[in-house]
Design a protein around this motif. Structure first.
Motif, PDB file in Angstrom:
ATOM      1  N   GLU A   1       0.871   4.282  -2.750  1.00 55.14           N
ATOM      2  CA  GLU A   1       0.758   5.707  -2.421  1.00 55.14           C
ATOM      3  C   GLU A   1       1.878   6.500  -3.074  1.00 55.14           C
ATOM      4  O   GLU A   1       1.670   7.641  -3.515  1.00 55.14           O
ATOM      5  CB  GLU A   1       0.781   5.884  -0.905  1.00 55.14           C
ATOM      6  CG  GLU A   1      -0.460   5.340  -0.215  1.00 55.14           C
ATOM      7  CD  GLU A   1      -0.313   5.295   1.295  1.00 55.14           C
ATOM      8  OE1 GLU A   1       0.763   5.697   1.805  1.00 55.14           O
ATOM      9  OE2 GLU A   1      -1.263   4.849   1.975  1.00 55.14           O
ATOM     10  N   TRP A   2       3.080   5.923  -3.160  1.00 59.81           N
ATOM     11  CA  TRP A   2       4.206   6.615  -3.805  1.00 59.81           C
ATOM     12  C   TRP A   2       3.872   6.921  -5.260  1.00 59.81           C
ATOM     13  O   TRP A   2       4.077   8.045  -5.736  1.00 59.81           O
ATOM     14  CB  TRP A   2       5.471   5.755  -3.719  1.00 59.81           C
ATOM     15  CG  TRP A   2       6.720   6.459  -4.154  1.00 59.81           C
ATOM     16  CD1 TRP A   2       7.629   7.084  -3.368  1.00 59.81           C
ATOM     17  CD2 TRP A   2       7.182   6.635  -5.514  1.00 59.81           C
ATOM     18  NE1 TRP A   2       8.636   7.642  -4.136  1.00 59.81           N
ATOM     19  CE2 TRP A   2       8.378   7.382  -5.454  1.00 59.81           C
ATOM     20  CE3 TRP A   2       6.698   6.251  -6.754  1.00 59.81           C
ATOM     21  CZ2 TRP A   2       9.097   7.728  -6.589  1.00 59.81           C
ATOM     22  CZ3 TRP A   2       7.407   6.603  -7.903  1.00 59.81           C
ATOM     23  CH2 TRP A   2       8.596   7.332  -7.812  1.00 59.81           C
TER      24      TRP A   2
ATOM     25  N   GLU B   1       0.830  -1.213   0.000  1.00 59.33           N
ATOM     26  CA  GLU B   1       0.000   0.000   0.000  1.00 59.33           C
ATOM     27  C   GLU B   1       0.861   1.259   0.000  1.00 59.33           C
ATOM     28  O   GLU B   1       0.527   2.257  -0.659  1.00 59.33           O
ATOM     29  CB  GLU B   1      -0.935  -0.007   1.213  1.00 59.33           C
ATOM     30  CG  GLU B   1      -2.064  -1.022   1.146  1.00 59.33           C
ATOM     31  CD  GLU B   1      -1.625  -2.445   1.455  1.00 59.33           C
ATOM     32  OE1 GLU B   1      -2.412  -3.370   1.191  1.00 59.33           O
ATOM     33  OE2 GLU B   1      -0.485  -2.632   1.974  1.00 59.33           O
ATOM     34  N   GLN B   2       1.983   1.227   0.709  1.00 58.70           N
ATOM     35  CA  GLN B   2       2.879   2.386   0.722  1.00 58.70           C
ATOM     36  C   GLN B   2       3.496   2.629  -0.648  1.00 58.70           C
ATOM     37  O   GLN B   2       3.652   3.781  -1.074  1.00 58.70           O
ATOM     38  CB  GLN B   2       3.967   2.191   1.780  1.00 58.70           C
ATOM     39  CG  GLN B   2       3.461   2.336   3.206  1.00 58.70           C
ATOM     40  CD  GLN B   2       4.498   1.966   4.243  1.00 58.70           C
ATOM     41  OE1 GLN B   2       5.234   0.982   4.080  1.00 58.70           O
ATOM     42  NE2 GLN B   2       4.581   2.736   5.332  1.00 58.70           N
TER      43      GLN B   2
ATOM     44  N   GLN C   1       1.111   7.410  -6.643  1.00 56.76           N
ATOM     45  CA  GLN C   1       0.038   8.392  -6.781  1.00 56.76           C
ATOM     46  C   GLN C   1       0.544   9.826  -6.783  1.00 56.76           C
ATOM     47  O   GLN C   1      -0.153  10.726  -7.251  1.00 56.76           O
ATOM     48  CB  GLN C   1      -0.984   8.208  -5.660  1.00 56.76           C
ATOM     49  CG  GLN C   1      -1.776   6.912  -5.745  1.00 56.76           C
ATOM     50  CD  GLN C   1      -2.680   6.682  -4.545  1.00 56.76           C
ATOM     51  OE1 GLN C   1      -2.944   7.613  -3.771  1.00 56.76           O
ATOM     52  NE2 GLN C   1      -3.156   5.458  -4.373  1.00 56.76           N
ATOM     53  N   THR C   2       1.748  10.041  -6.297  1.00 56.28           N
ATOM     54  CA  THR C   2       2.252  11.413  -6.156  1.00 56.28           C
ATOM     55  C   THR C   2       3.517  11.669  -6.976  1.00 56.28           C
ATOM     56  O   THR C   2       4.198  12.668  -6.764  1.00 56.28           O
ATOM     57  CB  THR C   2       2.551  11.718  -4.672  1.00 56.28           C
ATOM     58  OG1 THR C   2       3.493  10.749  -4.176  1.00 56.28           O
ATOM     59  CG2 THR C   2       1.278  11.655  -3.839  1.00 56.28           C
TER      60      THR C   2
END
Length: 295
Positions: free
Chosen positions: A56-57, A52-53, A59-60
């Protein structure tokens, strides 16, 4: 032409991590990354971060994941237990891909099978298995890409065999991974590539290699080189011109080497070098019009 990085290039560099690859690939201008399953599994098991981390990376940041590389040894399973295990592995990879926003899974054929199957029998089995796999990925818009591997022990080891399977399945979600090393190392037919539909080639792995005999036991992945190395023997112009003429739409070449001395570099030095040689290759061979004629 965009450029991609495959973690085969640096997976054994000291203190390697997938997250650092993401950061270095972004820093040195890669557009895509092929995350290697071995690297990801190793880091997740060590608790370095969660899937999940990593999601998230992405996504940005600009960098995107081109493929999950790979689901290995998908075909010629002899028991129901073996077949179920492969499908369960695919389910887990799909789960990860949805988190990582990855729309491609590379599938690798089985190696050193114990059944003396003919090429036709291997093709029939692969078609059956891949049709079942496509039922799982289709609802998510995820593609599968067969990577034929140019080694005598591989059940699918030439381009023409992988392409025949893709044609038989006839799904827009199934294509071929064209690795230049694998194409050369078992003497795949240029005529087959030149007649292929470029839209069926989903991934293009860029590399060079020492001039080893095709099919030799010592002609292994360790003989790969960065593209542009003067020791290399591959016809880069012919690869690029052929892909242009048959309508390759991938718009990306992904550098993939497995050379032990490259693993002696730091992880950052490896990614930086990979970016430099890949960008140089694109400028030299892709950003020019094709001039060679196809037979």
């Amino acid at each position: 032409m965009k450029i991609g990085f495959n973690e085969g290039c640096n997976r054994f560099c000291k203190e390697h991590s997938v997250l650092k690859d993401l950061e270095f690939c972004e820093k040195y201008g890669f557009d895509y990354i092929d995350i290697q399953s071995e690297c990801l599994d190793r880091d997740l098991a060590a608790g370095k971060y969660t899937i999940e981390q990593l999601g998230e990376w992405f996504q940005t940041h600009h960098l995107s994941m081109l493929s999950y590389n790979a689901l290995k040894f998908f075909n010629m399973k002899q028991t129901q237990e073996e077949k179920d295990a492969i499908m369960a592995e695919l389910d887990e990879i799909i789960r990860r891909c949805l988190i990582l926003d990855c729309k491609m899974i590379v599938v690798v054929p089985s190696e050193n099978i114990t059944v003396p199957a003919t090429r036709g029998e291997i093709r029939t089995d692969a078609v059956t298995v891949l049709k079942e796999m496509l039922k799982k990925v289709e609802p998510h818009g995820i593609k599968l890409s067969i990577e034929f591997c140019g080694s005598p022990g591989m059940s699918i080891n030439r381009f023409e065999d992988a392409y025949a399977i893709v044609q038989a399945v006839n799904s827009p979600l199934l294509g071929v991974t064209l690795d230049q090393y694998h194409f050369h190392s078992m003497a795949s037919e240029w005529a087959a590539l030149e007649k292929a539909d470029g839209k069926r080639i989903f991934v293009w792995h860029l590399n060079d290699m020492e001039d080893m005999p095709c099919g030799a036991a010592y002609n292994t992945d360790e003989k790969r080189l960065w593209p542009g190395d003067p020791r290399g023997c591959l016809d880069h112009k012919r690869f690029a011109d052929t892909l242009k003429k048959i309508g390759f739409e991938g718009d990306c070449c992904t550098v993939e080497v497995f050379r032990p001395d490259y693993y002696e570099l730091t992880q950052e030095e490896n990614v930086r070098t990979a970016a430099e040689v890949t960008r140089s290759h694109v400028r030299r061979y892709w950003n020019q019009p094709a001039t060679s004629s196809l037979s």
